[in-house]
Design a protein around this motif. Sequence first.
Motif, PDB file in Angstrom:
ATOM      1  N   LEU A  23      -0.341 -78.294  55.179  1.00  0.00           N
ATOM      2  CA  LEU A  23      -0.038 -79.863  55.464  1.00  0.00           C
ATOM      3  C   LEU A  23      -1.246 -80.663  55.726  1.00  0.00           C
ATOM      4  O   LEU A  23      -1.987 -80.117  56.558  1.00  0.00           O
ATOM      5  CB  LEU A  23       1.004 -80.070  56.696  1.00  0.00           C
ATOM      6  CG  LEU A  23       2.409 -79.233  55.890  1.00  0.00           C
ATOM      7  CD1 LEU A  23       3.396 -79.681  57.216  1.00  0.00           C
ATOM      8  CD2 LEU A  23       3.025 -79.595  54.797  1.00  0.00           C
ATOM      9  N   TRP A  25      -1.609 -83.139  57.870  1.00  0.00           N
ATOM     10  CA  TRP A  25      -1.860 -83.387  59.371  1.00  0.00           C
ATOM     11  C   TRP A  25      -2.533 -82.146  59.967  1.00  0.00           C
ATOM     12  O   TRP A  25      -3.204 -82.241  60.848  1.00  0.00           O
ATOM     13  CB  TRP A  25      -0.505 -83.794  60.053  1.00  0.00           C
ATOM     14  CG  TRP A  25       0.574 -82.641  60.460  1.00  0.00           C
ATOM     15  CD1 TRP A  25       1.644 -82.225  59.743  1.00  0.00           C
ATOM     16  CD2 TRP A  25       0.534 -81.539  61.362  1.00  0.00           C
ATOM     17  NE1 TRP A  25       2.226 -81.261  60.323  1.00  0.00           N
ATOM     18  CE2 TRP A  25       1.595 -80.938  61.273  1.00  0.00           C
ATOM     19  CE3 TRP A  25      -0.368 -81.624  62.623  1.00  0.00           C
ATOM     20  CZ2 TRP A  25       1.973 -79.819  62.261  1.00  0.00           C
ATOM     21  CZ3 TRP A  25      -0.065 -80.586  63.551  1.00  0.00           C
ATOM     22  CH2 TRP A  25       0.921 -79.600  63.330  1.00  0.00           C
ATOM     23  N   GLY A  49       6.184 -77.924  69.903  1.00  0.00           N
ATOM     24  CA  GLY A  49       6.865 -78.129  68.585  1.00  0.00           C
ATOM     25  C   GLY A  49       6.240 -77.489  67.379  1.00  0.00           C
ATOM     26  O   GLY A  49       6.276 -78.255  66.400  1.00  0.00           O
ATOM     27  N   VAL A  97      10.221 -78.906  76.306  1.00  0.00           N
ATOM     28  CA  VAL A  97       9.078 -79.758  77.182  1.00  0.00           C
ATOM     29  C   VAL A  97       9.721 -80.637  77.966  1.00  0.00           C
ATOM     30  O   VAL A  97       9.167 -81.219  78.951  1.00  0.00           O
ATOM     31  CB  VAL A  97       8.128 -80.526  76.085  1.00  0.00           C
ATOM     32  CG1 VAL A  97       6.928 -79.494  75.773  1.00  0.00           C
ATOM     33  CG2 VAL A  97       8.630 -81.223  75.196  1.00  0.00           C
ATOM     34  N   ALA A 112       4.826 -85.001  65.495  1.00  0.00           N
ATOM     35  CA  ALA A 112       6.211 -85.372  64.984  1.00  0.00           C
ATOM     36  C   ALA A 112       7.248 -84.811  66.028  1.00  0.00           C
ATOM     37  O   ALA A 112       8.282 -84.319  65.693  1.00  0.00           O
ATOM     38  CB  ALA A 112       6.301 -84.622  63.644  1.00  0.00           C
ATOM     39  N   THR A 113       6.918 -84.933  67.380  1.00  0.00           N
ATOM     40  CA  THR A 113       7.964 -84.409  68.219  1.00  0.00           C
ATOM     41  C   THR A 113       8.478 -85.205  69.488  1.00  0.00           C
ATOM     42  O   THR A 113       9.702 -85.387  69.760  1.00  0.00           O
ATOM     43  CB  THR A 113       7.460 -83.053  68.911  1.00  0.00           C
ATOM     44  OG1 THR A 113       7.252 -82.047  67.808  1.00  0.00           O
ATOM     45  CG2 THR A 113       8.489 -82.267  70.057  1.00  0.00           C
ATOM     46  N   HIS A 116      11.316 -87.885  69.204  1.00  0.00           N
ATOM     47  CA  HIS A 116      12.523 -87.391  69.182  1.00  0.00           C
ATOM     48  C   HIS A 116      13.111 -86.917  70.620  1.00  0.00           C
ATOM     49  O   HIS A 116      14.341 -86.628  70.665  1.00  0.00           O
ATOM     50  CB  HIS A 116      12.609 -86.235  68.383  1.00  0.00           C
ATOM     51  CG  HIS A 116      12.321 -86.476  66.978  1.00  0.00           C
ATOM     52  ND1 HIS A 116      12.790 -87.236  65.959  1.00  0.00           N
ATOM     53  CD2 HIS A 116      11.198 -85.720  66.325  1.00  0.00           C
ATOM     54  CE1 HIS A 116      12.044 -87.302  64.894  1.00  0.00           C
ATOM     55  NE2 HIS A 116      11.083 -86.469  64.874  1.00  0.00           N
ATOM     56  N   LEU A 117      12.365 -87.132  71.775  1.00  0.00           N
ATOM     57  CA  LEU A 117      12.692 -86.805  73.013  1.00  0.00           C
ATOM     58  C   LEU A 117      13.402 -88.025  73.763  1.00  0.00           C
ATOM     59  O   LEU A 117      13.372 -89.174  73.389  1.00  0.00           O
ATOM     60  CB  LEU A 117      11.620 -86.311  73.780  1.00  0.00           C
ATOM     61  CG  LEU A 117      10.597 -85.399  73.299  1.00  0.00           C
ATOM     62  CD1 LEU A 117       9.523 -84.883  74.078  1.00  0.00           C
ATOM     63  CD2 LEU A 117      11.475 -84.062  72.824  1.00  0.00           C
TER      64      LEU A 117
HETATM   65  C1  LIG Z   1       9.972 -82.698  63.082  1.00  0.00           C
HETATM   66  S1  LIG Z   1       9.439 -81.333  63.644  1.00  0.00           S
HETATM   67  C2  LIG Z   1       7.795 -81.281  63.661  1.00  0.00           C
HETATM   68  C3  LIG Z   1       7.020 -79.994  63.472  1.00  0.00           C
HETATM   69  C4  LIG Z   1       5.827 -79.854  63.638  1.00  0.00           C
HETATM   70  N1  LIG Z   1       5.013 -80.184  64.688  1.00  0.00           N
HETATM   71  C5  LIG Z   1       4.979 -80.970  62.433  1.00  0.00           C
HETATM   72  O1  LIG Z   1       4.669 -81.784  62.616  1.00  0.00           O
HETATM   73  O2  LIG Z   1       5.144 -80.564  61.192  1.00  0.00           O
HETATM   74  C6  LIG Z   1      10.012 -81.761  65.214  1.00  0.00           C
HETATM   75  C7  LIG Z   1       9.766 -80.132  66.270  1.00  0.00           C
HETATM   76  O3  LIG Z   1       9.912 -80.332  67.623  1.00  0.00           O
HETATM   77  C8  LIG Z   1      10.699 -79.249  68.084  1.00  0.00           C
HETATM   78  N2  LIG Z   1      11.345 -80.124  69.458  1.00  0.00           N
HETATM   79  C9  LIG Z   1      12.051 -81.089  69.518  1.00  0.00           C
HETATM   80  N3  LIG Z   1      12.412 -80.896  70.673  1.00  0.00           N
HETATM   81  C10 LIG Z   1      11.730 -80.058  71.533  1.00  0.00           C
HETATM   82  C11 LIG Z   1      11.525 -80.191  72.888  1.00  0.00           C
HETATM   83  N4  LIG Z   1      12.476 -80.862  73.963  1.00  0.00           N
HETATM   84  N5  LIG Z   1      10.647 -79.191  73.471  1.00  0.00           N
HETATM   85  C12 LIG Z   1       9.984 -78.271  72.333  1.00  0.00           C
HETATM   86  N6  LIG Z   1      10.085 -78.537  71.070  1.00  0.00           N
HETATM   87  C13 LIG Z   1      10.940 -79.454  70.701  1.00  0.00           C
HETATM   88  C14 LIG Z   1      11.639 -79.025  66.978  1.00  0.00           C
HETATM   89  O4  LIG Z   1      12.383 -77.949  67.200  1.00  0.00           O
HETATM   90  C15 LIG Z   1      10.823 -79.011  65.787  1.00  0.00           C
HETATM   91  O5  LIG Z   1      10.313 -77.899  65.401  1.00  0.00           O
END
Ligand SMILES: C[S@@+](CC[C@H](N)C(=O)[O-])C[C@H]1O[C@@H](n2cnc3c(N)ncnc32)[C@H](O)[C@@H]1O
Length: 212
Positions: A23, A25, A49, A97, A112-113, A116-117
Amino acid sequence: MFQATQNDAYLETVSRRIEGEYLTWCEQFLDIISGQLEAGMSCTLNDIGCCAGQFYKSLKRRNLPVSYRGFDIEPAYLEIACRYFPELKDSVSTLDVEQSPPPQADITIVSATLEHLNDPFLAVARLLASTNRIFLARSFIDGTALDQWLQKPGASAPYRIRQFTQDEFAAAVESQGFDIRFLEDRYTKSEPFEIAPGIVRVQRLALGIRRA
Ligand SMILES: C[S@@+](CC[C@H](N)C(=O)[O-])C[C@H]1O[C@@H](n2cnc3c(N)ncnc32)[C@H](O)[C@@H]1O
């Protein structure tokens, strides 16, 4: 768990990519990290993540003196990582996290994490506290803060897709003793793109360097 917000097609994409794609990134992150490494010095890196190990795959073929640890909230992705890279068995673990900090590392990456938090800046503060030197994040960062939920077809729960302002992100990083620079995302050229109908975002990188 994160996979509850996704569907079977996403899980298939995760597996297919780990088998067949490097990828953009990951390559951009490694170009940046290579430029920051001190000659002859080895270092530790936390990948937050880490999903199924895409970054690890790119790191592996560069042969850099970086000791890798991956963390993810979702065991299903870590299982895929260990299937493709059995050597990761003791180097990846489940971690939320938002609940607990990772162990100390010289470099922390998070892609990319954060968007979403539920409490992303608590997570940023934790990640910075556990980072000795370099913090490299890729997230939705632009002039406007946004917060929407997307219900993917086939997913059992919706997932949150934020966008941070450059100012709030910079303040969160600088307040923890880091200098920050924002960089263009190589894959999207930091141009707005539509993730889903009505959800438009700008992807940027934030590079934080701990002040001496
Ligand atoms: C959209 S994916 C991105 C994966 C990768 N880092 C990328 O950029 O291709 C988001 C990732 O963050 C992880 N994730 C989401 N919330 C998290 C949390 N609270 N603690 C750790 N990991 C988390 C998800 O399980 C997922 O694998």
